[in-house]
Design a protein around this motif. Structure first.
Motif, PDB file in Angstrom:
ATOM      1  N   ASP A 194       8.079  -7.309  -7.670  1.00  0.00           N
ATOM      2  CA  ASP A 194       8.936  -5.776  -7.717  1.00  0.00           C
ATOM      3  C   ASP A 194       9.543  -5.791  -8.659  1.00  0.00           C
ATOM      4  OD1 ASP A 194       8.951  -5.371  -5.165  1.00  0.00           O
ATOM      5  OD2 ASP A 194       9.656  -7.003  -4.284  1.00  0.00           O
TER       6      ASP A 194
ATOM      7  N   ARG B 294       8.473  -3.897 -11.437  1.00  0.00           N
ATOM      8  CA  ARG B 294       7.531  -2.436 -10.735  1.00  0.00           C
ATOM      9  C   ARG B 294       8.931  -1.603 -11.492  1.00  0.00           C
ATOM     10  NH1 ARG B 294       6.869  -2.890  -5.186  1.00  0.00           N
ATOM     11  NH2 ARG B 294       5.818  -0.892  -5.214  1.00  0.00           N
TER      12      ARG B 294
ATOM     13  N   VAL C 242      15.293  -0.610  -3.605  1.00  0.00           N
ATOM     14  CA  VAL C 242      14.477   0.162  -4.776  1.00  0.00           C
ATOM     15  C   VAL C 242      13.962   1.010  -3.452  1.00  0.00           C
ATOM     16  CG1 VAL C 242      13.117  -1.669  -6.297  1.00  0.00           C
ATOM     17  CG2 VAL C 242      12.197  -1.313  -4.230  1.00  0.00           C
TER      18      VAL C 242
ATOM     19  N   GLU D 289      10.804   3.492  -2.509  1.00  0.00           N
ATOM     20  CA  GLU D 289       9.412   3.287  -2.734  1.00  0.00           C
ATOM     21  C   GLU D 289       8.932   4.411  -1.592  1.00  0.00           C
ATOM     22  OE1 GLU D 289       8.273  -0.449  -2.705  1.00  0.00           O
ATOM     23  OE2 GLU D 289       8.805  -0.824  -0.800  1.00  0.00           O
ATOM     24  N   THR D 290       7.354   4.548  -2.255  1.00  0.00           N
ATOM     25  CA  THR D 290       6.338   4.820  -1.692  1.00  0.00           C
ATOM     26  C   THR D 290       5.686   4.200   0.076  1.00  0.00           C
ATOM     27  OG1 THR D 290       4.519   5.024  -2.458  1.00  0.00           O
ATOM     28  CG2 THR D 290       6.818   7.711  -2.687  1.00  0.00           C
TER      29      THR D 290
ATOM     30  N   PRO E 159       2.933   1.004  -2.269  1.00  0.00           N
ATOM     31  CA  PRO E 159       4.334   1.762  -2.404  1.00  0.00           C
ATOM     32  C   PRO E 159       4.170   2.104  -4.846  1.00  0.00           C
ATOM     33  CG  PRO E 159       3.964  -0.578  -1.600  1.00  0.00           C
ATOM     34  CD  PRO E 159       2.531  -0.003  -1.461  1.00  0.00           C
ATOM     35  N   LYS E 160       4.686   2.977  -4.366  1.00  0.00           N
ATOM     36  CA  LYS E 160       5.445   3.225  -4.888  1.00  0.00           C
ATOM     37  C   LYS E 160       6.522   3.384  -5.497  1.00  0.00           C
ATOM     38  CE  LYS E 160       5.016   6.600  -9.544  1.00  0.00           C
ATOM     39  NZ  LYS E 160       4.299   7.477 -10.197  1.00  0.00           N
ATOM     40  N   VAL E 161       7.417   2.298  -6.754  1.00  0.00           N
ATOM     41  CA  VAL E 161       8.968   2.662  -6.457  1.00  0.00           C
ATOM     42  C   VAL E 161       9.144   4.104  -6.840  1.00  0.00           C
ATOM     43  CG1 VAL E 161      10.841   1.677  -7.766  1.00  0.00           C
ATOM     44  CG2 VAL E 161       8.630   0.288  -7.022  1.00  0.00           C
TER      45      VAL E 161
END
Length: 266
Positions: free
Chosen positions: A136, A139, A173, A175-176, A181-183
């Motif tokens: 993580d 990311r 974070v 995130e989506t 999931p995108k940070v």
């Protein structure tokens, strides 16, 4: 730049910060007290100097020269963190004459938790999550590099050390949601043991996700973490990009900070 707050409330916050934070040893490395100076050698070998006044004229010049000689012998760079309310008023000139070079200035903002937002309001499709794993943190590193356009290879190691360090640190974070999931943003908070202060760090957000309240939500989330642990204040060294937002959220701009850097010539 937003003007500094010179109200009695703001000056009292600044005095408390000076007493509790600037007068203490660092959380990592080795520390010596030399008169009004606190000298820290970090884990990576570089130096850090804190100073709150107490000398002037030739005495102050000698103190500065002594530190230059000390770090010249070690062959490492050192940062003297200057605050705009430090005395004497010509301290920056004295540092410059001794070979220190000013870096980018930031604004010290301090807020009482009671004055800060508590509602964590996120845009649809975004969630906040506390992270600790290397995966993580990497990311988060990738997000930071997308935002700033240069390497943040130091970040996973630094945050891993902070999480495991003597002063509790929580990394968050945004995130989506969904299967991949995108940070889109990240930040952290450090709880300064033995004080009433926690400090806020980070808050970088991908350009396409700015202006949707994600930064504000992370401030509120971290503020609530501090309240749960019994802290009274949060402090930020803010860049020009965030100082206005933080002031609108209830933090008071109380001083300008400038890192003065000295490096060995060879």
């Amino acid at each position: 730049m937003i003007p500094l707050d010179s109200s009695p409330e703001a000056l009292a916050l600044r005095a408390t910060y000076d007493q509790q934070i600037r007068s203490r040893a660092g959380a990592a490395g080795t520390t010596d007290r030399i008169g009004a100076l606190i000298r820290t050698i970090g884990l990576e070998g570089d130096g850090f100097l804190q100073y709150q006044g107490g000398a002037d004229g030739a005495e102050l010049d000698q103190q500065i020269a002594d530190q230059v000689a000390y770090f010249a012998e070690l062959g490492v760079k050192v940062e003297w963190k200057y605050y705009s309310h430090d005395l004497p008023a010509d301290l920056p000139d004295r540092l410059t004459k001794a070979g220190f070079v000013p870096d980018e200035e930031e604004c010290l903002l301090i807020g009482a938790l009671a004055d800060l937002p508590t509602e964590v309001e996120l845009p649809e499709g975004i969630q906040l999550r506390e992270i600790t794993s290397r995966e993580d943190l990497e990311r988060m590193q990738a997000m930071e590099e997308d935002v700033w356009g240069f390497s943040h290879a130091w970040l996973p190691d630094a945050l891993s050390a902070a999480i495991a360090g003597d002063e509790p640190t929580v990394v968050v974070v945004a995130e989506t949601t969904g299967d991949e999931p995108k940070v889109v943003s990240g930040s952290w908070i450090r709880f300064h043991t033995g004080t009433d202060f926690a400090s806020l760090w980070g808050g970088s957000t991908l350009p396409e996700w700015r202006g949707r309240g994600i930064y504000r939500a992370q401030v509120a989330y971290r503020r609530n973490l501090a309240a749960q642990r019994g802290y009274q204040y949060v402090q930020v060294d803010a860049s020009p990009d965030s100082r206005g937002i933080l002031a609108r959220l209830g933090l008071r701009p109380v001083s300008v900070t400038v890192p003065y850097i000295w490096k060995p010539t060879s």
